[in-house]
Every structure is written in structure tokens, then in C-alpha cells.
Design an enzyme around this catalytic site. Structure first.
Site, PDB file in Angstrom:
ATOM      1  N   HIS A  46       0.835  -1.223   0.000  1.00  0.00           N
ATOM      2  CA  HIS A  46       0.000   0.000   0.000  1.00  0.00           C
ATOM      3  C   HIS A  46       0.862   1.263   0.000  1.00  0.00           C
ATOM      4  CE1 HIS A  46      -3.299  -2.701   1.365  1.00  0.00           C
ATOM      5  NE2 HIS A  46      -2.321  -3.244   2.079  1.00  0.00           N
ATOM      6  N   GLU A  80      10.199   8.272 -16.909  1.00  0.00           N
ATOM      7  CA  GLU A  80       8.898   8.913 -17.182  1.00  0.00           C
ATOM      8  C   GLU A  80       8.428   8.602 -18.611  1.00  0.00           C
ATOM      9  OE1 GLU A  80       8.448  13.027 -14.918  1.00  0.00           O
ATOM     10  OE2 GLU A  80      10.402  12.848 -15.868  1.00  0.00           O
ATOM     11  N   LYS A  94      17.290  21.577 -11.025  1.00  0.00           N
ATOM     12  CA  LYS A  94      16.560  20.339 -11.307  1.00  0.00           C
ATOM     13  C   LYS A  94      17.382  19.269 -12.002  1.00  0.00           C
ATOM     14  CE  LYS A  94      12.662  19.414 -11.087  1.00  0.00           C
ATOM     15  NZ  LYS A  94      11.452  19.847 -11.764  1.00  0.00           N
ATOM     16  N   SER A 136      16.295  21.094 -16.292  1.00  0.00           N
ATOM     17  CA  SER A 136      15.129  21.908 -16.612  1.00  0.00           C
ATOM     18  C   SER A 136      15.618  23.160 -17.328  1.00  0.00           C
ATOM     19  CB  SER A 136      14.410  22.281 -15.316  1.00  0.00           C
ATOM     20  OG  SER A 136      13.747  23.520 -15.459  1.00  0.00           O
TER      21      SER A 136
END
Ligand code: ARG
Length: 459
Positions: free
Chosen positions: A156, A290, A283, A277
């Protein structure tokens, strides 16, 4: 250019319809397989006495010439060709003249395209197996380095019990093994020859289907000509098998994305596999996982598309089948690119942070089950032990302490059977080491698994 249709047709196609009808811009991918199929067919026609040996020789030389032209970038195709089969026939006529017109004897584009597609897919399945193996090896190398690295195990997405990082990675090796086995199984049904089923009903020309099947490496032939030209089950099965590969890659991607966040910080992404980024200088983004996670959608889409395309088709061939190609090609290109990127990510894109994982494992109650198991070993019924430990967790949470902070006196109050050895029993490393049931995360078991995997995939 000579029109492909019979003299029944008087007028040319409307140009927009011609473009709409054409598949040449994508089925050119099948060129090598189309040539292989035609060479086997020409050979068989000669051996069966349908054409002369001399004609066979000419046809095969012409087809090989097209192969050379294509590798030299000289085989030009266009919308007038409609599809790869017509393109090859048109070029063969240009090269050989009228003898080329004998090639299509006893064959239709319907059995031809089915043959090409199966040959193409068979090659790709064999390549995919090598890629899946490389990915397994990448996981195994990391697993080898992290047998004793502890990481929280979750259910979970709540911390449940500590595990070996190696055990976690080996779970993916298992999934990929199932994928490999699925492809072996799908390959059996891909590897059946429809060639010689002709348009739908077979042919009166005395051909030998088993000869072409054997020459092309097929293990069997379709025994029903209608089924031969209208079966695309293999395309569905293949895309379903790829969908599961993508699912597995996506689940790992999701974990890497979580682990790379500052909230987890279980891995650092190496510069080789991460991106920045354009706006935020600090970043470092996990674009690779992804993208893999995102690409799942299109493969699932192709699976749905194929099923829907087939479901309403009356026997036998229907032009709808032309739609199978882009789905299959894109499925192959997507899984191929995803597997390559994920292999590189595992090989050189991740640096695990054992210290961070250790801190995480030590700062929670994921050893609570082990206190219960300890009491069970002392003769306390499990449910009673479970309740007792639940109460201890509640009180500890209220006091802001962990189980390891309880004194021996406090433990004894909880149950008189508890001894000094409780401290060792609930230490994360010991908690992991103790789970030696088959398939468990105990270090010994993980070691065994690693050894057996290395043997299984000849590392
Ligand atoms: N381009 C077609 C396809 O992809 C080849 C077979 C066409 N057959 C036909 N009878 N129109 O399916």
C-alpha cells in the site's frame, strides 16, 4: 507506370484515394521479408515444374538485385506502388521484363503479406529476447552489488517490512523471465506459414506449400486456407506480450521516479541518464523512466486497436488488415527503445544510496511483525501476540519513540518471556536475515537466487 489492376479497370484512381489506399510508406519495412518469401516461392515454382529452372534462376537473380539496390539506397518506391508487394513486382518487371510476370503464380498478396509479417515478427521476437536478457543482466549486476543493502519493503506504499535491495531487483528479473517465456510461446504461433493459401481458397496450380514453409524456416503450415489469410491472433498475442513487458518496465520506472525524489532519495540519477530543466537550474529530472511509463499507453492502445479491428471481420481477408502493420511496427519500435533505455538506466544511470535506505528502515515500525514472531516462538498464540505488539506500537508512537528504544524492563512488562535477545532480533539486518522461507528476502536465500539466475541466463 503500368497500373497494377487487371484490364477490368478503365480509369485511374482518384489521387486522394490512391494515397488513402496505399501502405507502401510503412510496409516498406517488410521489404527484406518480402524478398525472402518471393525467392522461396520462385524456387518452389521451379521445383514443381510450374516455371522452368531458367526462369526460377532469373527471378531469384532479379530479386537479389532489388535487395542490393535497397541496401545501396537505390530502390525507389512511391504512392503509385500501393504496397511493398507491388513495388517489388514492378521493379522486377523493370529489371527482367515479362518473365517477372510469372512470379505471382499460385500466390496472392493476401498470403504474401501474412508471410512477410510473420517472418518480420519472428526476427523481431528473437531480437527482443536478446534485449530482455540484457535487461535481466543489468538487474542482476545491480542485485549482486546490493545483497546487504537494506530498503523498506512496502505494501500500500506504506512501509511494511525491511528487505534486501537485491531481493527487490530480482523480482523484476522474474517478471522479465515470464516475458521471455511468453515470447517463446507466441513465436510458436507466429511461425506457421500461410503461403500458398493464395487469395483465400488455395490454388489449382500444383505448388508445394511445405517446401516454401521449410525454406523460410516455418515449423508448420496453416491447414485451412481461409484461416491462413485471415488470422491475426498472433499479432494480438504479440502485442499483449509486449504490453506486459511495458507494464513491468513502467512499474520499475515508477519506483525509480519515486526513489529519485527528495522525499525518498534512495537513488541519485547519473548525469548520463538524467536531464535538466530549462528554467530551474537545480533540477535533475528522471525523463527516461517517465517516458517509458508514458509509452505504455500507446502499446496498450495498439492492443485495443488490433482487437477492435479484427472483431467484426467476416472471413476471410479484408483490407482492414492493412491496419495491423503500423500497430505492430510501432509496438516493436516502442518496446525496443524502452528496453534499451531502461537497460542503460540500470547499467549506468542509477547510484543507490544505501545510507538513506538504512536510515529509512531504522526509523519506523517495520520490525513489529518480528516482535510478534518472537512471542510466537515463546509459545504465545499469533493473534494474541499481534494485539499486544499493536498496543506497544500505539504507545511508542504517542511517546515518539521506536521499538528499539524500549528498555528490557519495558519489554518484560509487555511479556515476561521477552529476553535480552529481543534487541538483536528486531535489528533490520537480523529481521531480513531471518526470512529464510523459500522465496523470502533472507540474505542466504537471495544469494541462492542470484547464483541460480546467473546460471539460468548464462551471465
Ligand atoms: N497492403 C495489403 C495489406 O497490408 C496487402 C494485401 C492486399 N490484398 C488485397 N486483396 N487488397 O494487407
Amino acid at each position: 507506370m503500368a497500373k497494377a489492376w487487371s484490364d477490368r479497370f478503365e480509369k485511374g484512381l482518384n489521387p486522394a484515394i490512391k494515397r488513402f489506399n496505399a501502405s507502401i510508406f510503412f510496409d516498406i519495412n517488410l521489404l527484406q521479408e518480402d524478398l525472402d518469401g518471393s525467392i522461396a516461392h520462385a524456387q518452389m515454382l521451379g521445383d514443381c515444374g510450374v516455371i522452368t529452372k531458367e526462369e526460377t534462376k532469373k527471378l531469384i537473380e532479379g530479386l537479389e538485385k532489388i535487395r542490393t539496390e535497397s541496401s545501396d539506397g537505390l530502390f525507389q518506391v512511391g504512392v503509385d506502388d500501393e504496397d511493398v508487394h507491388f513495388a517489388v513486382e514492378r521493379r522486377l518487371i523493370e529489371i527482367l521484363g515479362s518473365v517477372a510476370k510469372k512470379l505471382h503464380t499460385g500466390r496472392s498478396r493476401n498470403d504474401q503479406v501474412g508471410t512477410d509479417l510473420r517472418l518480420w515478427l519472428r526476427h523481431r521476437i528473437d531480437e527482443l529476447d536478446q534485449q530482455l536478457k540484457r535487461f535481466q543482466m543489468a538487474l542482476l549486476s545491480q542485485a549482486q552489488n546490493h545483497i546487504y543493502t537494506v530498503i523498506p519493503g512496502y505494501t500500500h506504499l506504506q512501509r511494511a517490512q525491511p528487505i534486501s535491495l537485491s531481493h527487490h531487483l530480482l523480482a523484476y528479473v522474474e517478471m522479465i523471465q515470464r516475458d521471455r517465456e511468453r515470447f517463446i510461446d507466441v513465436r510458436k504461433r507466429v511461425n506457421i506459414s500461410p503461403l500458398g493459401a493464395a487469395a483465400l481458397a488455395g490454388t489449382s496450380i500444383p505448388i508445394n506449400r511445405r517446401q516454401t514453409a521449410k525454406a523460410l524456416g516455418f515449423s508448420e503450415i496453416y491447414l485451412n486456407s481461409l484461416d491462413a489469410v485471415s488470422d491475426r491472433d498472433f499479432a494480438v498475442e504479440f502485442t499483449a506480450a509486449v504490453s506486459l513487458v511495458m507494464t513491468h518496465l513502467s512499474r520499475l520506472s515508477e519506483e525509480v521516479i519515486l526513489w529519485a525524489s527528495e522525499e525518498f532519495a534512495f537513488v541519485r540519477l547519473s548525469d548520463r541518464c538524467a536531464t535538466g530543466s530549462s528554467l530551474m537550474p537545480q533540477k535533475k529530472n528522471p525523463d527516461v523512466p517517465e517516458l517509458v511509463r508514458g509509452k505504455c499507453g500507446r502499446v496498450y492502445g495498439h492492443l485495443q486497436g488490433l482487437l477492435t479491428m479484427i472483431k467484426g471481420l467476416p472471413l476471410s481477408y479484408n483490407k482492414d488488415f492493412q491496419e495491423d502493420k503500423e500497430a505492430i511496427f510501432d509496438t516493436v519500435f516502442t518496446v525496443r527503445a524502452s528496453l534499451e533505455a531502461m537497460s542503460i538506466l540500470i547499467e549506468e544511470g542509477l547510484e543507490f544510496c544505501p545510507e538513506r535506505m538504512k536510515i529509512a528502515v531504522e526509523a519506523d515500525f517495520s520490525n513489529a511483525t518480528d516482535v510478534a514472531d518472537y512471542l510466537v516462538a515463546k509459545g504465545v498464540p499469533f493473534r494474541e501476540a499481534y494485539q499486544k505488539v499493536g498496543r506497544v506500537v500505539k504507545e511508542s508512537l504517542e511517546q515518539g519513540i521506536l521499538l528499539k528504544d524500549l528498555s528490557i524492563g519495558e519489554w518484560r512488562e509487555i511479556h515476561p518471556a521477552i529476553d535480552e535477545d529481543i534487541f538483536e532480533k528486531i535489528a533490520p539486518k537480523q529481521v531480513i536475515a531471518s526470512r529464510i522461507s523459500e522465496g523470502g528476502t533472507g540474505f542466504e536465500r537471495v544469494q541462492e537466487q542470484l547464483v541460480s539466475w546467473k546460471r539460468r541466463i548464462d551471465f
